[in-house]
Design an enzyme around this catalytic site. Structure first.
Site, PDB file in Angstrom:
ATOM      1  N   LYS A   1      33.252  43.249  41.321  1.00  0.00           N
ATOM      2  CA  LYS A   1      33.703  43.542  42.677  1.00  0.00           C
ATOM      3  C   LYS A   1      32.501  43.593  43.628  1.00  0.00           C
ATOM      4  O   LYS A   1      32.500  43.004  44.690  1.00  0.00           O
ATOM      5  CB  LYS A   1      34.471  44.867  42.671  1.00  0.00           C
ATOM      6  CG  LYS A   1      35.051  45.257  44.000  1.00  0.00           C
ATOM      7  CD  LYS A   1      35.896  46.518  43.876  1.00  0.00           C
ATOM      8  CE  LYS A   1      36.221  47.057  45.254  1.00  0.00           C
ATOM      9  NZ  LYS A   1      36.976  48.308  45.223  1.00  0.00           N
TER      10      LYS A   1
ATOM     11  N   GLU B   1      24.674  45.776  34.498  1.00  0.00           N
ATOM     12  CA  GLU B   1      25.062  45.188  33.208  1.00  0.00           C
ATOM     13  C   GLU B   1      25.554  43.754  33.402  1.00  0.00           C
ATOM     14  O   GLU B   1      25.171  42.827  32.684  1.00  0.00           O
ATOM     15  CB  GLU B   1      26.183  46.019  32.552  1.00  0.00           C
ATOM     16  CG  GLU B   1      25.798  47.435  32.157  1.00  0.00           C
ATOM     17  CD  GLU B   1      25.932  48.441  33.296  1.00  0.00           C
ATOM     18  OE1 GLU B   1      26.016  48.034  34.484  1.00  0.00           O
ATOM     19  OE2 GLU B   1      25.935  49.648  32.999  1.00  0.00           O
TER      20      GLU B   1
ATOM     21  N   ARG C   1      39.396  49.681  38.742  1.00  0.00           N
ATOM     22  CA  ARG C   1      40.240  49.961  37.567  1.00  0.00           C
ATOM     23  C   ARG C   1      41.699  49.612  37.798  1.00  0.00           C
ATOM     24  O   ARG C   1      42.528  49.784  36.917  1.00  0.00           O
ATOM     25  CB  ARG C   1      40.071  51.421  37.135  1.00  0.00           C
ATOM     26  CG  ARG C   1      40.294  52.430  38.242  1.00  0.00           C
ATOM     27  CD  ARG C   1      39.788  53.817  37.844  1.00  0.00           C
ATOM     28  NE  ARG C   1      39.831  54.761  38.953  1.00  0.00           N
ATOM     29  CZ  ARG C   1      38.878  54.920  39.847  1.00  0.00           C
ATOM     30  NH1 ARG C   1      37.785  54.170  39.779  1.00  0.00           N
ATOM     31  NH2 ARG C   1      38.978  55.804  40.811  1.00  0.00           N
TER      32      ARG C   1
ATOM     33  N   GLU D   1      38.485  57.902  35.128  1.00  0.00           N
ATOM     34  CA  GLU D   1      37.663  57.592  36.295  1.00  0.00           C
ATOM     35  C   GLU D   1      38.420  57.987  37.574  1.00  0.00           C
ATOM     36  O   GLU D   1      37.823  58.298  38.592  1.00  0.00           O
ATOM     37  CB  GLU D   1      37.303  56.094  36.318  1.00  0.00           C
ATOM     38  CG  GLU D   1      36.097  55.783  37.188  1.00  0.00           C
ATOM     39  CD  GLU D   1      35.538  54.387  36.986  1.00  0.00           C
ATOM     40  OE1 GLU D   1      34.618  54.218  36.163  1.00  0.00           O
ATOM     41  OE2 GLU D   1      36.024  53.445  37.642  1.00  0.00           O
TER      42      GLU D   1
HETATM   43  O1  F6P Z   1      31.922  52.314  36.303  1.00  0.00           O
HETATM   44  C1  F6P Z   1      31.892  52.279  37.683  1.00  0.00           C
HETATM   45  C2  F6P Z   1      32.486  51.043  38.235  1.00  0.00           C
HETATM   46  O2  F6P Z   1      32.245  51.021  39.598  1.00  0.00           O
HETATM   47  C3  F6P Z   1      33.969  50.890  37.957  1.00  0.00           C
HETATM   48  O3  F6P Z   1      34.764  51.586  38.829  1.00  0.00           O
HETATM   49  C4  F6P Z   1      34.127  49.422  38.021  1.00  0.00           C
HETATM   50  O4  F6P Z   1      35.311  49.024  37.440  1.00  0.00           O
HETATM   51  C5  F6P Z   1      32.903  48.957  37.285  1.00  0.00           C
HETATM   52  O5  F6P Z   1      31.903  49.878  37.653  1.00  0.00           O
HETATM   53  C6  F6P Z   1      32.469  47.560  37.558  1.00  0.00           C
HETATM   54  O6  F6P Z   1      32.090  47.371  38.897  1.00  0.00           O
HETATM   55  P1  F6P Z   1      31.919  45.922  39.513  1.00  0.00           P
HETATM   56  O7  F6P Z   1      33.236  45.232  39.412  1.00  0.00           O
HETATM   57  O8  F6P Z   1      31.504  46.143  40.929  1.00  0.00           O
HETATM   58  O9  F6P Z   1      30.871  45.204  38.714  1.00  0.00           O
END
Ligand code: F6P
Length: 568
Positions: A225, A231, A287, A372
């Site tokens: 997002k 990661e 989520r 969460e």
């Molecule tokens: O773990 C925190 C979080 O922001 C989640 O709410 C989300 O699903 C995940 O990290 C991944 O975030 P992104 O889609 O921005 O990589």
């Protein structure tokens, strides 16, 4: 964080001066506390013995599944009081606000509109003053087209070969939903593609996946997002380097990398072609995002028609949630029974136990959705709450759990309410298996509810010829006190439609509980602190650099030990 004055309450972007009414101050909360004191000494088996209509009163039959909540320590009085609590908490008013796209995610000043993504009506969906429907439909259409191009073989890799493997890179909400759904529905896939999911920054996972793949026939879907998640970005760069080593020419990237994000600028900077970027919007929480383009891996693996059925199932649940009276409203009743177990009976955890192998990732998916969302300890006004919010949500495929942790569920000192999820028809028929599985499914909730007392144990042992002396030595060890609450979901079958409905059911349960607890369910500030500290620590792990002397002694010594040992 946002500039919120202490104790200020923002609702829909408006600062409210009235203090938040604490649920514990509501008249019904006090009624429920007094009622719980009367209910605690009672036993579920006696409630069943006293009321023949219990199952009819405390179960709901929906198109995709039967929901039985009769094995909870509740009576008509409990149900009436819980429904009054929902009324007093204005669950219906807040539900309308969510569907009207008010900024109920107040700490992030955003609407909460994952329901828009599966809205099958043809009405405009006004979010922040504009109709979001054209953009939602356009994105769904782009997903459908990409899937068809790939599946038909019209989309080929840089050497002209057809794509055989899809690697989805993402974490949390950008991983768990697609992974869970692809696993749940894999028997409906034509297996046109081999699907791989990479979430962990631990290099073991990506190297394991890449080691079996050919860059000429692999497509990467980078889902994030924000497009800043460490990661995902680390894994995406590793994938890109692996790919470029073989392809050489950056122009080839356009045939092998697509991305899903709200952040077009960062995706473009990463080198992914504009036409390969799928949009999502800030009014979709991570989520709750599998219904958006984050569901692209689902579309590619299963085909668009099945994804559409998933949306349809969720839409049907949204309609049920909006229109069914509270007493017959499955998400509302699931939420209320959860509140009863957590806040009035004091149970600290909640287990999710699917008895369908297809749903083996469902507990992991729901852990994020529930914890969460509702793992918070201040109310809308930022005041510390004095009542429990989300319990520890955990689980595993039930039949495997029986031979692992069910001992604790049956005889442990803590009572852990559980949701049992099974299906009438298996997705794969293998002679002699499904009834054996389902016999366990029914037996376990019965055993947890009824238990077995000392007299029954004595009678059974005596009938087997065990000596009276030996019986007295072991009788207390064999007693199961029972009275352990469970919900049962009996799906017609795990298919796209019932799965869509099941996921939406839990989403709305989470919403209802958040409203009653007066907590912000749609932010996740609690995951930030660790991320920030990790960013500061990472450069210190270089053996040539000094460890920050300001760290606490434990962290400093652990880092130093790690550096000494990794250099050795
Ligand atoms: O773990 C925190 C979080 O922001 C989640 O709410 C989300 O699903 C995940 O990290 C991944 O975030 P992104 O889609 O921005 O990589």
């Amino acid at each position: 964080m946002i500039g919120v004055a202490p104790n200020a309450l923002f609702v829909c972007g408006v600062e409210m001066t009235n203090p938040v009414v604490r649920p514990t101050d509501l008249p019904t909360w006090k009624t429920l506390e007094a009622h719980a004191a009367q209910m605690k000494p009672q036993h579920l088996k006696d409630l069943f013995a006293a009321d023949d209509a219990r199952f009819d009163k405390f179960s709901l039959s929906l198109p995709s599944f039967l929901f039985d909540y009769s094995k909870n320590l509740i009576t008509d009085e409990t149900k009436a009081a819980l429904l009054a609590l929902a009324k007093e908490s204005d669950v219906e008013g807040w539900r309308s606000k969510m569907f009207a796209a008010d900024h109920i995610n107040a700490t992030e000043d955003r609407a909460v509109m994952h329901v828009a993504l599966r809205d099958k009506s043809s009405k405009p969906i006004i979010i922040d003053g504009a109709d979001a429907r054209p953009a939602i439909d356009a994105e769904l259409e782009r997903m459908r087209k990409l899937s068809e191009k790939l599946r038909s073989g019209a989309w080929t890799g840089y050497t002209g070969k057809t794509i055989t493997d899809i690697v989805s890179i993402g974490i949390g909400g950008s991983n768990l939903g697609p992974l869970m759904v692809c696993e749940a529905l894999k028997d409906y896939s034509d297996k046109r593609f081999n699907m791989h999911f990479v979430s962990n920054i631990d290099g073991v996972q990506i190297s394991d996946v890449l080691s079996g793949l050919n860059p000429e026939t692999t497509l990467f879907v980078i889902s994030s997002k924000t497009f800043t998640t460490q990661e995902t970005m680390t894994n995406a760069r590793t994938a890109e380097q692996w790919f470029m080593k073989a392809a050489g020419d950056r122009a080839a990237i356009a045939k092998h990398f697509v991305a899903v994000s709200t952040n077009r600028k960062l995706v473009t900077a990463f080198g992914i072609a504009e036409e390969n970027i799928f949009d999502m919007w800030d009014w979709v929480g991570g989520r709750f995002s599998l219904w958006s383009a984050i569901g692209l891996p689902i579309v590619l693996f299963l085909g668009y028609a099945l994804f559409d059925e998933l949306l349809q199932g969720a839409y049907e649940m949204d309609q049920h949630f909006q229109t069914a009276p509270l007493a017959e409203n499955a998400p509302v009743m699931l939420a209320l029974v959860g509140i009863w177990n957590r806040n009035f009976l004091g149970y600290p955890a909640h287990a999710l136990l699917p008895y369908d192998q297809c749903l083996h990732r469902f507990p992991a998916y729901m852990q994020q959705a529930e914890m969460e969302s509702n793992g918070k300890s201040v109310n809308w006004a930022g005041e510390e709450i004095t009542y429990g919010s989300v319990p520890l949500v955990w689980g595993e495929v039930g039949i495997n759990g029986q031979h692992a942790f069910y001992q604790m569920l049956h005889q442990g000192t803590d009572i852990i309410p559980a949701d049992f999820i099974g299906s009438i028809a298996p997705t794969v028929k293998v002679e002699g298996h499904h009834d054996a599985l389902m016999a366990n499914f029914f037996a376990q909730t019965q055993a947890l509810m009824l238990g077995i007392d000392a007299d029954q144990v004595r009678r059974e042992l005596s009938a087997k010829g065990v000596s009276a002396e030996r019986i007295e030595e072991i009788v207390e060890h064999k007693v199961h006190r029972g009275n352990r609450p469970t919900n049962t979901f009996l799906l017609n079958k795990v298919d796209a439609r019932s799965l869509g409905a099941l996921i939406a059911l839990y989403e709305h349960k989470i919403f209802v509980q958040g409203i009653i607890w007066r907590i912000h369910s749609f932010d996740q500030w609690g995951v930030e602190l660790g991320k920030v500290l990790a960013a500061g620590i990472q450069p210190e792990l270089d053996t040539g650099k000094a460890t920050n002397p300001k760290h606490d002694a434990s962290t400093r010594n652990l880092i130093d030990f790690y550096k000494r040992m990794k250099g050795a």
